[in-house]
Every structure is written in structure tokens, then in C-alpha cells.
Scaffold this active site. Structure first.
Site, PDB file in Angstrom:
ATOM      1  CG  LEU A  58      10.910 -64.289 -64.253  1.00  0.00           C
ATOM      2  CD1 LEU A  58      12.430 -64.419 -64.214  1.00  0.00           C
ATOM      3  CD2 LEU A  58      10.488 -62.883 -63.874  1.00  0.00           C
ATOM      4  CG  ASP A  59       6.797 -61.537 -69.554  1.00  0.00           C
ATOM      5  OD1 ASP A  59       5.880 -62.310 -69.227  1.00  0.00           O
ATOM      6  OD2 ASP A  59       6.694 -60.297 -69.524  1.00  0.00           O
ATOM      7  CE  LYS A  60      11.779 -67.296 -76.542  1.00  0.00           C
ATOM      8  NZ  LYS A  60      11.260 -67.677 -77.885  1.00  0.00           N
TER       9      LYS A  60
END
Length: 264
Positions: A58-60
Site C-alpha cells: 500500500l502506498d505510504k
């Protein structure tokens, strides 16, 4: 001595663990954010006292369902399910404007390369096929002039990516002119700043709400759900969208109780 940080566990057995990843937390160490010292992988490893294996990302700034395998065999099984598209992910996002009621975005994406982590990657690769289904759940018009109009409109949308390209939902929503609020790279700065300063929502408003995947050993379909954080939740309440969000997340697809052999 301060207590060790922990993360909320959605599901755990001897083969895998699923957590609700907070916005702003990296999944694992990356050259992109070399100053960071907190990573989901290390936190959950220390929390449960054993090695964990990342199987997706998951993106930050994106929150929500994040799965780790607990042994190499489970990691291979889940990775294979991802490659063969036997895993379904559902995201919810707040976007600028009144999005269409529903749609299918079929727009190839050129790989986004990072100057630190992708130094040796080819920079001339052709765009990769990418598809996302979406539907609009709710809308609101605020009496606030942010760009060129006396009112500003926003939508709550549900997105189901059919492929797994980097920043796919963020880039696809920008492609149809409905960027996700809080997206510093692909969004609109004035709207992002308004949500941060006036609506107490300074994060990327993209949340991985649900994931359905076959269990790596039994094959039974797991349906994992993660609640949004306080910043996202208070916005849903402020916009009177909580009912629409709850109704949407209560709806499971018809195949939710099937075995892996029946997953389309």
C-alpha cells in the site's frame, strides 16, 4: 521506557496476518523515504514476535487492509493468487467534482520510476495495461470558492482495481478529472490545502476498505475489512456520507462464500 508501537490486527492464523495500516506508514524500508524509521513490516514483526513476509503493498499515504504471510509457502501462494487475479480489493476515496455514477477506466499507465530505487530500471518501457472499476456513492456541494467557481463539489467513490499498477487509482481518477483529495503528486493543491486547514483532513483520502483472497492453505475465501481512521471518519460524518459508506461496505459480492475454484 516507552511501550512498543503496535498496529491493529484484522485477522491472524498460523499462515498469514492482516492489519489496518495507518496513513503515513511505509510498508517496509525504502530509499524513497530514507529518513523514515517506522515501517509496518518491522512493527508487526516485533508485535507478534516472528518473521513476516510482504506479499503486496500500500502506498505510504494510503490506509487500510495490508496482508503479510507468516511463512514462505504462504507467501508464494498469496503472491500466485495476486498474479492470477484471484484477489479482489475495494478502496474508498474522496475525489474532486461530481464523479460519474459508475464507470470502467481502461487507461494504460507508464511505470513511475523513482530516482533512488529504480536507478537500474529501463526508462523506455511501454505503458502497461491498467483497468479500474468505480462507482459514485455520495456527493456534496460546499459554498466555498476554491478555484474558479463559487461552489466546490466532491464525491465519495468506491474503486476496484483490476490490475496492480503503481498509484493506479490515484492516476486513473486524475485521468478522468476527479483526482483524489490529499494527493500531493496527482491531485489539486488548493483543494488539498482546504481540506487540511478547514476540514481537519490533511491526509490522502484513499482507504483500502476490503480485500477478498483465497486462504493460502485451505482455499476458503477470506473477506477482510478495515475501518477508516478518525480523520477519514469525521469527514464522512461531516458530509453526511457515513450511511452511504456503511451500506457500500456491508455489500459483499455474490461469490463471497464460495471456494477458490469458484472465484471468477
Amino acid at each position: 521506557m516507552s511501550a512498543a508501537e503496535t498496529l491493529p490486527v484484522i485477522y491472524q492464523d498460523e499462515h498469514l496476518i492482516a492489519i489496518n495500516k495507518p496513513s503515513g506508514l511505509l510498508v517496509h524500508r525504502s530509499e524513497i523515504d530514507r529518513h523514515e524509521t517506522r515501517f509496518a513490516l518491522q512493527i508487526i514483526r516485533d508485535q507478534i514476535g516472528q518473521r513476516v513476509y510482504p506479499v503486496h503493498r500500500l502506498d505510504k499515504p494510503t490506509s487500510g487492509v495490508l496482508v503479510f504471510a507468516l511463512n514462505p509457502d504462504a507467501a508464494r501462494s498469496i503472491s500466485s493468487a495476486i498474479e492470477t487475479k484471484c484477489i479482489r480489493k475495494t478502496y474508498h476515496a474522496v475525489v474532486r467534482g461530481y464523479a460519474p455514477e459508475n464507470g470502467h477506466i481502461d487507461h494504460a499507465l507508464k511505470e513511475e520510476l523513482d530516482k533512488y530505487t529504480d536507478k537500474k530500471a529501463k526508462h523506455d518501457k511501454a505503458p502497461q495495461s491498467a483497468q479500474t472499476n468505480f462507482r459514485r456513492l455520495a456527493t456534496i456541494e460546499l459554498p466555498v470558492e476554491i478555484e474558479h467557481y463559487p461552489q466546490s463539489r466532491y464525491s465519495l467513490v468506491e474503486c476496484q482495481p483490476l490490475t496492480g499498477r503503481k498509484h493506479q487509482i490515484r492516476r486513473h481518477m486524475k485521468h478522468i478529472n476527479h483526482p483524489v483529495i490529499g494527493d500531493a503528486k496527482h491531485g489539486r493543491g488548493r483543494h488539498n490545502r482546504y481540506f487540511k486547514s478547514e476540514l481537519n483532513a490533511g491526509r490522502l483520502l484513499l482507504h483500502a476498505s476490503q480485500m477478498q483472497l483465497p486462504h493460502p492453505v485451505s482455499g476458503a475465501l477470506l473477506s477482510l475489512s478495515a475501518a477508516p481512521d478518525d480523520a477519514f471518519l469525521q469527514l464522512l460524518e461531516r458530509f453526511d456520507w457515513l450511511g452511504a459508506f456503511s451500506d457500500a461496505t456491508d455489500e459483499l459480492p455474490a461469490w463471497a462464500n464460495t471456494t477458490t475454484d469458484d472465484i471468477p
